[in-house]
Design an enzyme around this catalytic site. Structure first.
Site, PDB file in Angstrom:
ATOM      1  N   CYS A  87       4.907  34.273 -35.462  1.00  0.00           N
ATOM      2  CA  CYS A  87       4.565  34.201 -36.876  1.00  0.00           C
ATOM      3  C   CYS A  87       3.068  33.934 -37.013  1.00  0.00           C
ATOM      4  O   CYS A  87       2.532  33.018 -36.381  1.00  0.00           O
ATOM      5  CB  CYS A  87       5.377  33.081 -37.508  1.00  0.00           C
ATOM      6  SG  CYS A  87       4.756  32.508 -39.084  1.00  0.00           S
ATOM      7  N   GLU A  88       2.392  34.725 -37.807  1.00  0.00           N
ATOM      8  CA  GLU A  88       0.939  34.564 -37.922  1.00  0.00           C
ATOM      9  C   GLU A  88       0.547  33.329 -38.727  1.00  0.00           C
ATOM     10  O   GLU A  88      -0.600  32.913 -38.695  1.00  0.00           O
ATOM     11  CB  GLU A  88       0.302  35.809 -38.546  1.00  0.00           C
ATOM     12  CG  GLU A  88       0.634  36.054 -39.991  1.00  0.00           C
ATOM     13  CD  GLU A  88      -0.033  37.317 -40.527  1.00  0.00           C
ATOM     14  OE1 GLU A  88      -0.377  37.312 -41.715  1.00  0.00           O
ATOM     15  OE2 GLU A  88      -0.200  38.285 -39.778  1.00  0.00           O
ATOM     16  N   HIS A  89       1.492  32.726 -39.427  1.00  0.00           N
ATOM     17  CA  HIS A  89       1.151  31.558 -40.239  1.00  0.00           C
ATOM     18  C   HIS A  89       1.101  30.272 -39.418  1.00  0.00           C
ATOM     19  O   HIS A  89       0.277  29.399 -39.679  1.00  0.00           O
ATOM     20  CB  HIS A  89       2.156  31.393 -41.385  1.00  0.00           C
ATOM     21  CG  HIS A  89       2.167  32.565 -42.316  1.00  0.00           C
ATOM     22  ND1 HIS A  89       3.308  33.031 -42.912  1.00  0.00           N
ATOM     23  CD2 HIS A  89       1.161  33.385 -42.725  1.00  0.00           C
ATOM     24  CE1 HIS A  89       3.015  34.081 -43.674  1.00  0.00           C
ATOM     25  NE2 HIS A  89       1.718  34.312 -43.566  1.00  0.00           N
ATOM     26  N   HIS A  90       2.007  30.142 -38.442  1.00  0.00           N
ATOM     27  CA  HIS A  90       2.042  28.918 -37.637  1.00  0.00           C
ATOM     28  C   HIS A  90       1.961  29.193 -36.139  1.00  0.00           C
ATOM     29  O   HIS A  90       1.957  28.268 -35.341  1.00  0.00           O
ATOM     30  CB  HIS A  90       3.325  28.130 -37.935  1.00  0.00           C
ATOM     31  CG  HIS A  90       3.478  27.756 -39.367  1.00  0.00           C
ATOM     32  ND1 HIS A  90       4.244  28.480 -40.258  1.00  0.00           N
ATOM     33  CD2 HIS A  90       2.906  26.752 -40.085  1.00  0.00           C
ATOM     34  CE1 HIS A  90       4.164  27.932 -41.461  1.00  0.00           C
ATOM     35  NE2 HIS A  90       3.363  26.890 -41.387  1.00  0.00           N
ATOM     36  N   GLN A 128       7.543  39.144 -40.573  1.00  0.00           N
ATOM     37  CA  GLN A 128       8.691  40.025 -40.388  1.00  0.00           C
ATOM     38  C   GLN A 128       8.648  41.222 -41.332  1.00  0.00           C
ATOM     39  O   GLN A 128       9.003  42.339 -40.961  1.00  0.00           O
ATOM     40  CB  GLN A 128       9.980  39.221 -40.585  1.00  0.00           C
ATOM     41  CG  GLN A 128      11.244  40.023 -40.319  1.00  0.00           C
ATOM     42  CD  GLN A 128      12.483  39.157 -40.379  1.00  0.00           C
ATOM     43  OE1 GLN A 128      12.437  37.956 -40.112  1.00  0.00           O
ATOM     44  NE2 GLN A 128      13.601  39.761 -40.733  1.00  0.00           N
ATOM     45  N   HIS A 156      13.504  32.045 -37.441  1.00  0.00           N
ATOM     46  CA  HIS A 156      12.091  31.671 -37.461  1.00  0.00           C
ATOM     47  C   HIS A 156      11.936  30.214 -37.048  1.00  0.00           C
ATOM     48  O   HIS A 156      12.432  29.318 -37.727  1.00  0.00           O
ATOM     49  CB  HIS A 156      11.504  31.890 -38.865  1.00  0.00           C
ATOM     50  CG  HIS A 156      11.337  33.331 -39.209  1.00  0.00           C
ATOM     51  ND1 HIS A 156      10.102  33.937 -39.296  1.00  0.00           N
ATOM     52  CD2 HIS A 156      12.253  34.299 -39.482  1.00  0.00           C
ATOM     53  CE1 HIS A 156      10.262  35.214 -39.609  1.00  0.00           C
ATOM     54  NE2 HIS A 156      11.557  35.453 -39.734  1.00  0.00           N
ATOM     55  N   CYS A 158       9.364  28.472 -37.227  1.00  0.00           N
ATOM     56  CA  CYS A 158       8.565  27.719 -38.200  1.00  0.00           C
ATOM     57  C   CYS A 158       9.460  27.102 -39.271  1.00  0.00           C
ATOM     58  O   CYS A 158       9.070  26.135 -39.919  1.00  0.00           O
ATOM     59  CB  CYS A 158       7.477  28.595 -38.819  1.00  0.00           C
ATOM     60  SG  CYS A 158       8.102  30.059 -39.652  1.00  0.00           S
TER      61      CYS A 158
END
Length: 196
Positions: A87-90, A128, A156, A158
């Site tokens: 995941c690019e956020h976390h 995703q 996920h 995250c």
């Protein structure tokens, strides 16, 4: 799709990446000189390069390399393609299964190449939703089929390890084009991927 560690090609910047991970260990309150952590920065740097190897690969070219003219115009489905992405956020993993279908329009591709496309896009920092779209667009642009449909189902980390900490939630995304715009065709696909 496990690779032999002896044959993995590491990209430029590996040493610099390891240096940053060493600093990160210190910032987290650890002692990077502790015996158990001495090799950790380089291990993490190598792992991150493997987990993001998709940036150096051309998914459309993979399909083109196995393109065959064939007079077949029924649904082709490759389902239950395991994937793991970050995941690019976390930068925590999300993992699950991809289900991909297309209706040929004069050309087919090797079945393993569909799984390879999923692999390439999953080995990038992702969300995703974008990954679903990228897989669909790659098949669309390369094979010019009568229709494409992609469904991803994923857990996920995250959401499981931090934040709401919901262990059993599954995120499902889908995208489709062409013949799959018809509800009947989409339903046929969904029935086929969920019936063993």
């Amino acid at each position: 799709m496990f690779e032999n560690p002896e044959t993995v090609y590491y990209r430029e910047g590996l040493d610099e990446l390891a240096h940053h991970y060493k600093n990160i260990l210190g910032l987290l309150g650890e002692d990077p000189q502790r015996e158990g952590l001495l090799k950790t920065p380089m291990r993490v740097a190598k792992a991150m390069q493997v987990l993001t190897r998709g940036y150096e690969m051309d998914a459309c070219q993979v399909l083109k390399d196995a393109l065959f003219q064939e007079d077949y115009s029924q649904m082709v489905i490759v389902k239950d393609i395991d994937f793991c992405s970050l995941c690019e956020h976390h930068m925590l993993p999300f993992y699950g299964k991809a289900h991909v279908a297309y209706i040929p329009n004069g050309y087919i591709t090797g079945l393993s190449k569909i799984a390879r496309v999923v692999d390439i896009y999953s080995h990038r920092l992702q969300v995703q939703e974008r990954m679903t779209l990228q897989i669909k667009e790659c098949i669309e642009q390369t094979l010019h089929p009568l229709g494409v449909m992609v469904v991803l189902e994923a857990h996920h980390m995250c959401m499981q390890m931090r934040g709401v900490e919901k262990q059993n939630s599954i995120t499902t995304t889908s995208d489709f084009s062409g013949a799959f715009s018809q509800a009947k065709t989409r339903q046929e696909f969904m029935n086929l991927i969920h019936n063993s």
